[in-house]
Design a protein around this motif. Structure first.
Motif, mmCIF file in Angstrom:
data_model
loop_
_atom_site.group_PDB
_atom_site.id
_atom_site.type_symbol
_atom_site.label_atom_id
_atom_site.label_comp_id
_atom_site.label_asym_id
_atom_site.label_seq_id
_atom_site.Cartn_x
_atom_site.Cartn_y
_atom_site.Cartn_z
ATOM 1 N N TYR A 84 -2.054 -34.137 21.464
ATOM 2 C CA TYR A 84 -2.797 -32.905 21.175
ATOM 3 C C TYR A 84 -3.070 -32.115 22.455
ATOM 4 O O TYR A 84 -3.009 -30.884 22.473
ATOM 5 C CB TYR A 84 -4.124 -33.247 20.501
ATOM 6 N N ASN A 85 -3.365 -32.813 23.528
ATOM 7 C CA ASN A 85 -3.797 -32.176 24.768
ATOM 8 C C ASN A 85 -2.653 -31.477 25.481
ATOM 9 O O ASN A 85 -2.754 -30.300 25.828
ATOM 10 C CB ASN A 85 -4.413 -33.255 25.679
ATOM 11 N N GLU B 86 2.996 -36.758 15.780
ATOM 12 C CA GLU B 86 1.651 -36.782 15.210
ATOM 13 C C GLU B 86 1.612 -37.648 13.955
ATOM 14 O O GLU B 86 0.681 -38.445 13.753
ATOM 15 C CB GLU B 86 1.213 -35.346 14.872
ATOM 16 N N LYS C 21 -4.138 -28.686 20.822
ATOM 17 C CA LYS C 21 -5.308 -28.925 19.976
ATOM 18 C C LYS C 21 -6.390 -29.556 20.842
ATOM 19 O O LYS C 21 -6.713 -30.742 20.739
ATOM 20 C CB LYS C 21 -4.953 -29.827 18.801
ATOM 21 N N HIS C 22 -6.956 -28.751 21.728
ATOM 22 C CA HIS C 22 -7.802 -29.309 22.787
ATOM 23 C C HIS C 22 -9.146 -29.818 22.276
ATOM 24 O O HIS C 22 -9.664 -30.824 22.791
ATOM 25 C CB HIS C 22 -8.005 -28.267 23.888
ATOM 26 N N LYS C 23 -9.696 -29.202 21.276
ATOM 27 C CA LYS C 23 -10.977 -29.692 20.740
ATOM 28 C C LYS C 23 -10.788 -31.044 20.048
ATOM 29 O O LYS C 23 -11.626 -31.944 20.179
ATOM 30 C CB LYS C 23 -11.567 -28.676 19.759
ATOM 31 N N GLU C 24 -9.688 -31.160 19.295
ATOM 32 C CA GLU C 24 -9.399 -32.453 18.668
ATOM 33 C C GLU C 24 -9.130 -33.520 19.734
ATOM 34 O O GLU C 24 -9.595 -34.661 19.627
ATOM 35 C CB GLU C 24 -8.190 -32.343 17.737
ATOM 36 N N ALA C 25 -8.399 -33.110 20.778
ATOM 37 C CA ALA C 25 -8.099 -34.056 21.861
ATOM 38 C C ALA C 25 -9.372 -34.524 22.551
ATOM 39 O O ALA C 25 -9.509 -35.704 22.892
ATOM 40 C CB ALA C 25 -7.158 -33.405 22.871
ATOM 41 N N GLU C 26 -10.309 -33.614 22.726
ATOM 42 C CA GLU C 26 -11.581 -33.956 23.384
ATOM 43 C C GLU C 26 -12.285 -35.088 22.637
ATOM 44 O O GLU C 26 -12.703 -36.088 23.244
ATOM 45 C CB GLU C 26 -12.486 -32.725 23.428
ATOM 46 N N LEU C 27 -12.406 -34.967 21.347
ATOM 47 C CA LEU C 27 -13.099 -35.986 20.555
ATOM 48 C C LEU C 27 -12.365 -37.328 20.609
ATOM 49 O O LEU C 27 -12.990 -38.397 20.673
ATOM 50 C CB LEU C 27 -13.224 -35.509 19.105
ATOM 51 N N LEU C 28 -11.046 -37.265 20.591
ATOM 52 C CA LEU C 28 -10.261 -38.496 20.633
ATOM 53 C C LEU C 28 -10.388 -39.202 21.980
ATOM 54 O O LEU C 28 -10.518 -40.427 22.046
ATOM 55 C CB LEU C 28 -8.797 -38.195 20.327
ATOM 56 N N ALA D 134 -4.482 -38.354 21.431
ATOM 57 C CA ALA D 134 -5.197 -37.375 22.256
ATOM 58 C C ALA D 134 -4.249 -36.712 23.259
ATOM 59 O O ALA D 134 -4.295 -35.485 23.461
ATOM 60 C CB ALA D 134 -6.355 -38.060 22.984
#
Length: 622
Positions: free
Chosen positions: A482-483, A450, A488-495, A479
């Motif tokens: 994170y995924n 990271e 960290k799925h919400k962060e991955a979603e945005l990325l 992403a």
């Protein structure tokens, strides 16, 4: 005798040359051929090369006055470079001998300054063509001093000095002597300003192309593109075909790194057309360079399978030209290794890519000083390949650890070379951080992964802006971390969404790299228990596959355009000004030379690919 070049007398001309070379080598070495006309002298040495009478050639090439005359004969570049490299491959020190002679002439002033300067420029140009950049720099440094020694810098002398700086900048940049190149770049600007003050500015298209090349190799892509535009704007019929090619191919690369594919495609296709013409006129060195740049365009414009074919063709040409132990062959192996890596990313068949990467490293370590910057790039390529080989499920744990540890050492070495030469805030340095991030993800060192990805993103955003392809690439890699590993799925979603937006804007909805983002989001929404979003992105994946089937087959050989028409079309094709821009991006365009069936199969194979076990996408193609 120079005038006897056609019709029946030509047979007599060749008979005379055959009679000369029929003599044994000892007798030949005792003869002095310098009284022969330059063209006849060149033909004689070419026949000697064909007969592999290398000792006679060595004796002649060691004489600077003879060799400089050979450089004046047009249409002999392939023979001269091949025979010169053959001497080097046999352990000859011909370059050192020529340089030492040149130094003596300079010190003793036994020749006129103008003749010496002309000799220095011709040697610099020849050595650049052969990839012998270190010696080119030495000749051109001496030549620069000779020019400045003349005294009054008249318009004529300033133009000669600018020509010297043009060649010197080319050599220093390609040899990664960026401190010296920066000084030469500045000096060239000062000469141009003086010529402007005298209202005697020469044609600047080629020198501007070299400015673009300098910034390109420094990874300063905005400046590179700016100078590329200036060099294209000055294209005219006053330039030779080779000069036009040099402008076109460099400007094309600058367009590619700025993701201006309509402009880049136009330029490199026109360079290919002209390159074919010169290739038929015994200009193989020039055409092999054009092919390398065409491969670069194809690789970055999502025509990956075709880029492999073009790189292979270019490498075969360079092998036939140099045989072995030449930096241009080493660079050809590196570029082919990376294209094979990208092309075989989903299949996992990396042995061929690994072989070419190792051949490149071995050759560079033989030819270059230890820790030369050129090694950074190819070490990175080998590390990427080893990492993917380690992820093969058939690999045992010990071999996996060994492969990953070796990859880490290569990446760290490459990062150090980049930081030492470019500093922290450079695109190449950022790419090495990103590569380490991917590697640490494979090594299950997720916090370190990271940290590396965030460093890469920060540097790229600062240098390139938030919407650049390189930024999108690093965002996609973070992403996946994170995924699949840090949950960290919400962060991955945005990325992922950000990565998709960047890729569609640059490449269109059929871009092959979108597969990894779509699959990543399907996994994200599955983990977040959001069936509606899972359904939405499954639908997007289906549409993407359908677009990948719509492959347009076109040839690179479009009509050869005159320079002014190239200029007009280039600036018309600026981003957002072409009506066909979005339409062209909606389908994968495979540009080829008549290999339709292979291209179609390559496209269909892309539809059957799967993301590797870490959910990681392939690396970018820069």
């Amino acid at each position: 005798m120079d005038g006897i070049r056609y019709g029946p007398p030509l047979k007599l001309y060749h008979l005379c040359i055959n009679e000369i070379i029929a003599v044994d080598e000892t007798s030949l070495c005792q003869r002095d051929f310098r009284l022969l006309p330059s063209t006849t002298l060149s033909d004689l040495y070419e026949r000697l090369y064909q007969e592999r009478k290398l000792w006679v050639i060595y004796k002649g090439f060691n004489e600077l006055d003879i060799f400089s005359r050979l450089l004046q004969v047009k249409g002999k570049s392939t023979f001269l470079i091949s025979s010169y490299q053959t001497l080097l491959n046999h352990g000859s020190t011909v370059t050192d001998t020529l340089l030492q002679t040149f130094k003596q002439y300079v010190l003793m002033e036994t020749m006129s300054l103008r003749v010496l300067i002309d000799t220095g420029l011709k040697m610099g140009s020849f050595l650049n063509d052969g990839g012998w950049f270190e010696y080119s720099i030495r000749f051109l440094n001496l030549t620069t001093k000779l020019i400045l020694k003349i005294g009054e810098l008249t318009t004529e002398i300033l133009k000669i000095l600018l020509e010297c700086y043009k060649l010197k900048l080319y050599a220093e940049s390609h040899y990664c002597k960026f401190t010296a190149a920066k000084d030469t770049y500045k000096a060239a600007h000062e000469v141009i300003q003086k010529l402007q003050d005298l209202k005697a500015v020469p044609h600047l298209s080629v020198i501007y192309a070299n400015f673009s090349m300098y910034h390109f190799l420094c990874s300063e892509y905005n400046e590179s593109y700016k100078w590329a535009q200036k060099s294209i704007s000055l294209l005219s019929n006053d330039l030779t075909k080779r000069e036009i090619i040099e402008v076109l191919r460099q400007a094309s690369k600058s367009c590619v790194v700025k993701r201006e594919f309509l402009q880049g495609g136009l330029l490199i296709r026109q360079a290919m057309n002209l390159g074919e013409i010169l290739y038929n006129k015994d200009q193989l060195p020039t055409f092999s360079n054009v092919l390398m740049d065409y491969g670069f365009y194809l690789l970055n414009s999502d025509s990956i399978g075709e880029s492999v074919y073009v790189y292979e063709r270019a490498l075969n040409m360079r092998n036939s030209l140099f045989d072995r132990n030449n930096i241009l062959i080493a660079l050809g192996h590196e570029d082919l290794a990376y294209a094979l890596y990208v092309n075989e990313y989903s299949s996992g068949h990396f042995q061929s890519a690994k072989k070419h990467a190792e051949m490149s490293i071995d050759m560079m370590e033989l030819l270059l000083p230890k820790d030369h910057l050129m090694l950074a790039s190819v070490k990175r390529v080998k590390a990427l390949i080893l990492e993917e080989m380690a992820l093969d499920e058939r690999v045992n744990d010990k071999l996996k650890r060994d492969l990953l540890n070796t990859a880490e050492l290569l990446h760290i070495s490459a990062l150090k070379l980049s930081r030492d030469n470019f500093g922290e805030k450079n695109v190449q340095t950022a790419k090495h951080y990103g590569n380490l991030g991917r590697l640490y993800q494979s090594m299950k060192q997720f916090d370190e992964a990271e940290r590396m990805h965030l460093k890469a993103i920060k540097i790229k955003e600062e240098l390139l802006g938030p919407h650049d392809y390189e930024v999108g690439l690093s965002v996609g890699h973070l992403a996946s971390l994170y995924n699949y590993h840090m949950k960290k799925h919400k962060e991955a979603e945005l990325l992922y969404i950000r990565s998709i937006e960047i890729n569609i804007k640059l490449f269109g909805s059929s871009y092959s790299g979108l597969e990894y983002d779509y699959r990543g989001l399907i996994h994200v929404y599955t983990q977040l228990s959001d069936p509606y979003k899972v359904s939405e992105y499954n639908s997007k994946m289906t549409k993407w596959k359908a677009l990948r089937e719509r492959v347009i087959i076109i040839r690179y050989k479009e009509p050869l355009l005159p320079p002014l028409e190239i200029v007009n079309t280039f600036f018309t094709n600026a981003r957002g000004k072409s009506e066909n821009h979005n339409q062209n991006k909606e389908t994968a365009v495979i540009e080829n030379e008549g290999h339709e069936s292979r291209s179609m199969n390559m496209s269909r194979n892309l539809n059957q690919t799967t993301v590797n076990q870490n959910g990681k996408s392939k690396n970018g193609c820069l």
